[in-house]
Design an enzyme around this catalytic site. Structure first.
Site, mmCIF file in Angstrom:
data_model
loop_
_atom_site.group_PDB
_atom_site.id
_atom_site.type_symbol
_atom_site.label_atom_id
_atom_site.label_comp_id
_atom_site.label_asym_id
_atom_site.label_seq_id
_atom_site.Cartn_x
_atom_site.Cartn_y
_atom_site.Cartn_z
ATOM 1 N N ASP A 166 0.856 -1.183 0.000
ATOM 2 C CA ASP A 166 0.000 0.000 0.000
ATOM 3 C C ASP A 166 0.898 1.242 0.000
ATOM 4 O O ASP A 166 1.720 1.415 0.906
ATOM 5 C CB ASP A 166 -0.880 0.000 1.250
ATOM 6 C CG ASP A 166 -2.010 1.015 1.169
ATOM 7 O OD1 ASP A 166 -1.806 2.088 0.567
ATOM 8 O OD2 ASP A 166 -3.088 0.740 1.725
ATOM 9 N N LYS A 170 -1.333 9.748 0.448
ATOM 10 C CA LYS A 170 -1.488 11.053 1.082
ATOM 11 C C LYS A 170 -0.322 11.319 2.034
ATOM 12 O O LYS A 170 0.090 10.436 2.777
ATOM 13 C CB LYS A 170 -2.818 11.117 1.839
ATOM 14 C CG LYS A 170 -4.046 11.027 0.931
ATOM 15 C CD LYS A 170 -5.331 11.100 1.731
ATOM 16 C CE LYS A 170 -6.553 11.012 0.814
ATOM 17 N NZ LYS A 170 -7.827 11.071 1.569
ATOM 18 N N THR A 239 1.940 -9.992 -12.698
ATOM 19 C CA THR A 239 0.624 -10.290 -12.144
ATOM 20 C C THR A 239 -0.480 -9.581 -12.920
ATOM 21 O O THR A 239 -0.223 -8.649 -13.679
ATOM 22 C CB THR A 239 0.545 -9.859 -10.672
ATOM 23 O OG1 THR A 239 0.650 -8.435 -10.600
ATOM 24 C CG2 THR A 239 1.664 -10.492 -9.852
ATOM 25 N N ARG A 240 -1.701 -10.023 -12.700
ATOM 26 C CA ARG A 240 -2.854 -9.385 -13.333
ATOM 27 C C ARG A 240 -2.948 -7.918 -12.898
ATOM 28 O O ARG A 240 -3.201 -7.035 -13.721
ATOM 29 C CB ARG A 240 -4.122 -10.144 -12.955
ATOM 30 C CG ARG A 240 -5.399 -9.570 -13.541
ATOM 31 C CD ARG A 240 -6.581 -10.453 -13.210
ATOM 32 N NE ARG A 240 -6.661 -10.718 -11.782
ATOM 33 C CZ ARG A 240 -7.544 -11.549 -11.222
ATOM 34 N NH1 ARG A 240 -8.400 -12.204 -11.973
ATOM 35 N NH2 ARG A 240 -7.560 -11.723 -9.921
#
Length: 282
Positions: A166, A170, A239-240
């Site tokens: 992740d 911000k 990866t997809r």
């Protein structure tokens, strides 16, 4: 996922779990570490999404065999966990597990301890491991920081993989990013000298920050002679998720850094034990 209680009187009656009743009695715990450890800013946020019937079945059947709840209450023997003495790579955040399964299949002599908090992904990876006969995968549930700090011994890992974490884009959330100096210092204690830390991200500002933090850390050196990003190695599958990003014009950057050992660390590391590490909450 819906739970159903089939009885002769009402074969399709919906089963409503009592308060506190685990979703998967033989599967991963909802909060394995509980309140045993300090409250701190975390780099992950558990996602709630639907668990398919197949994933639920895998969690129930395979978790006792291939699952690990990260409770921080014991030190694990990786050789015992995998049933062999092969090198172990820790993967933090595996999504739905497709890339993890492909890497495990391509390199059966390397064990992968794959950690995530996403229940559907855990079930999906267990399904893939069973389908493809991948005995070199174990699925960890919980906080990787607790795993590293409380449950692994020094020099026990042969690699660390962090793919598409992740980015917390911000500015006020940047403190939640996983790749920070403190995390690398902890990871270095569990990585043997020569082990590779491999990160990948499609968020360019985070890639630049990763490069900056890893380059500045004294326990790691860039494997690239020019000191920059690395080409995607053949062992990391496309990866997809990555393909979708590339179709949108995203730039994916890989970083490959090697764990180094300094002469003044040699003696202290040979004598180090888990209890020599800073106590919980330090």
């Amino acid at each position: 996922m819906s739970d159903y209680l089939h009885t002769p009187e009402n074969p399709s009656a919906r089963h409503v779990r009592a308060k506190g009743e685990p979703r998967f009695p033989d599967g991963p715990q909802a909060d394995p570490a509980g309140s045993h450890f300090e409250r701190r800013i975390r780099s992950f946020q558990p996602r709630r999404s639907r668990v398919t019937a197949g994933q639920a079945d895998a969690l129930q059947r395979l978790w006792p065999k291939w699952g690990l709840d990260i409770d921080g209450q014991r030190v694990i023997d990786l050789g015992e966990l995998f049933g062999n003495g092969n090198p172990v790579v820790l993967e933090i955040g595996f999504g739905m597990g497709e890339a993890t399964a492909r890497m495990a299949a391509a390199d059966p002599d390397t064990n992968i301890l794959a950690v995530d908090v996403h229940t559907p992904g855990q079930g999906n990876l267990l399904n893939l491991a069973e389908r493809d006969g991948l005995s070199n995968i174990r699925v960890g549930n919980g906080d990787a920081i607790i795993l590293l700090r409380e449950m692994l011994t020094p020099d026990s890992l042969d690699g660390l993989r962090v793919y598409f974490p992740d980015p917390w884009p911000k500015k006020r959330h940047h403190k939640r990013r996983l790749i920070q100096p403190e995390f690398l210092t902890l990871a270095a204690t569990r990585l043997r000298p020569g082990a590779i830390v491999h990160c990948a991200t499609d968020w360019e500002p985070y890639a630049e920050r990763m490069l900056e933090v890893l380059t500045a850390h004294p326990d790691f050196e860039n494997t690239q002679p020019n000191g920059g990003f690395a080409p995607r190695p053949a062992f990391r599958p496309l990866t997809r998720f990555e393909g979708q990003g590339l179709d949108k014009g995203h730039v994916v950057n890989d970083l490959l850094f090697r764990r180094v050992q300094h002469e003044d660390q040699q003696e202290s590391r040979h004598g180090s034990r888990l209890e020599d590490q800073p106590p919980t909450g330090a």
